[in-house]
Design a protein around this motif. Structure first.
Motif, mmCIF file in Angstrom:
data_model
loop_
_atom_site.group_PDB
_atom_site.id
_atom_site.type_symbol
_atom_site.label_atom_id
_atom_site.label_comp_id
_atom_site.label_asym_id
_atom_site.label_seq_id
_atom_site.Cartn_x
_atom_site.Cartn_y
_atom_site.Cartn_z
ATOM 1 N N SER A 6 0.829 -1.210 0.000
ATOM 2 C CA SER A 6 0.000 0.000 0.000
ATOM 3 C C SER A 6 0.863 1.260 0.000
ATOM 4 N N ILE A 7 2.007 1.209 0.671
ATOM 5 C CA ILE A 7 2.928 2.352 0.688
ATOM 6 C C ILE A 7 3.527 2.566 -0.704
ATOM 7 N N ILE A 8 3.900 1.468 -1.365
ATOM 8 C CA ILE A 8 4.457 1.557 -2.711
ATOM 9 C C ILE A 8 3.446 2.203 -3.664
ATOM 10 N N ILE A 9 2.203 1.748 -3.600
ATOM 11 C CA ILE A 9 1.168 2.284 -4.477
ATOM 12 C C ILE A 9 0.909 3.760 -4.169
ATOM 13 N N ALA A 10 0.928 4.134 -2.889
ATOM 14 C CA ALA A 10 0.708 5.530 -2.510
ATOM 15 C C ALA A 10 1.838 6.426 -3.018
ATOM 16 N N ILE A 11 3.064 5.931 -2.970
ATOM 17 C CA ILE A 11 4.200 6.692 -3.498
ATOM 18 C C ILE A 11 4.038 6.885 -5.006
#
Length: 260
Positions: A6-11
């Motif tokens: 989820s952090i990767i996608i948000a970045i």
């Protein structure tokens, strides 16, 4: 989807939302590459982090929204065609066109267009002191261009920047109007999607939503600052070649797999 994913996608969302390279396209490609199943929570998460990115723009340009009523009128004229087409066609577009192959082809075609208009952008000078001074006709035309971005991989930013350039704006004005138009457009689209969602969230999902929102906000703030500085000194050719390379690479990656 894990917290790390989820952090990767948000970045990815924050970095690409306001660049002419398609944030939706990147999220679809990254999700496919990480093997994330596009369930209802993932769809809601993607909408939620887009609101985090748009908050960055709203705060960055907050003084412009209090400068005069003209900016609201021109943004409304540009938003109107998107609202009409979105209500009529977007559910069908989302059902049939949201897949990696469409994204890859759209990235390539959009990249070619960006490269072709770059010479026009470099030489073009605007007769307008501010983007608010453009006519309602020109604002409406930019809104029509924005409708093309409903096809994933096209890029809302690319469509509106190209529309602005063909309506006499210089590269900085076209980019800034694209940023400003993102506020009503994304808030309306995101709010509509969230209202339709009837999900109840677990503690882990609420954590992902909160972290994703903050990460997308920070990434978008950084990306916009760097993008404006770059555009002021360069054209859009680099983004065009990036789109073409990414589209081709992902088509090759999908060859022989079941991602398409």
């Amino acid at each position: 989807m894990t917290l790390f994913q989820s952090i990767i996608i948000a970045i990815v969302e924050g970095l690409t939302e306001f660049l002419p390279i398609s944030s939706t396209g990147h999220m679809i490609l990254v999700s496919a590459a990480m093997g994330i199943h596009e369930d209802e929570f993932v769809k809601t998460f993607e909408v939620f982090i887009q609101l985090g990115a748009i908050l960055a723009i709203a705060l960055m340009y907050i003084k412009r929204f209090f400068k005069s009523i003209d900016i609201y009128l021109k943004l409304f004229a540009a938003f109107l065609p998107t609202a009409i087409v979105g209500l009529l066609a977007y559910p069908y577009i989302k059902a049939y066109l949201f897949n990696p192959i469409v994204v890859s082809v759209s990235l390539i075609l959009g990249g070619v267009v960006l490269i072709l208009i770059d010479k026009k952008v470099i030489a073009q000078k605007s007769d307008l002191a501010e983007v608010e001074d453009m006519s309602y006709k020109n604002a409406f035309f930019i809104g029509l261009c924005q409708c093309l971005s409903m096809v994933p991989g096209t890029s809302r930013a690319a469509a509106t920047i190209i529309g602005g350039v063909f309506n006499g704006l210089d590269k900085k004005q076209a980019t800034e109007f694209s940023f400003l138009l993102a506020v009503p457009t994304m808030m309306a689209a995101g709010g509509y999607d969230l209202l339709k969602s009837e999900l109840t969230f677990t503690e882990g999902q609420l954590l992902m939503l909160g972290v994703g929102f903050v990460v997308a906000f920070i990434a978008a703030w950084i990306a916009v600052k760097l993008f404006l500085k770059y555009v002021s000194n360069h054209g859009f050719t680099a983004f065009g070649w990036y789109r073409i390379a990414l589209g081709i690479l992902f088509l090759i990656f999908m060859w022989g797999t079941d991602l398409g």
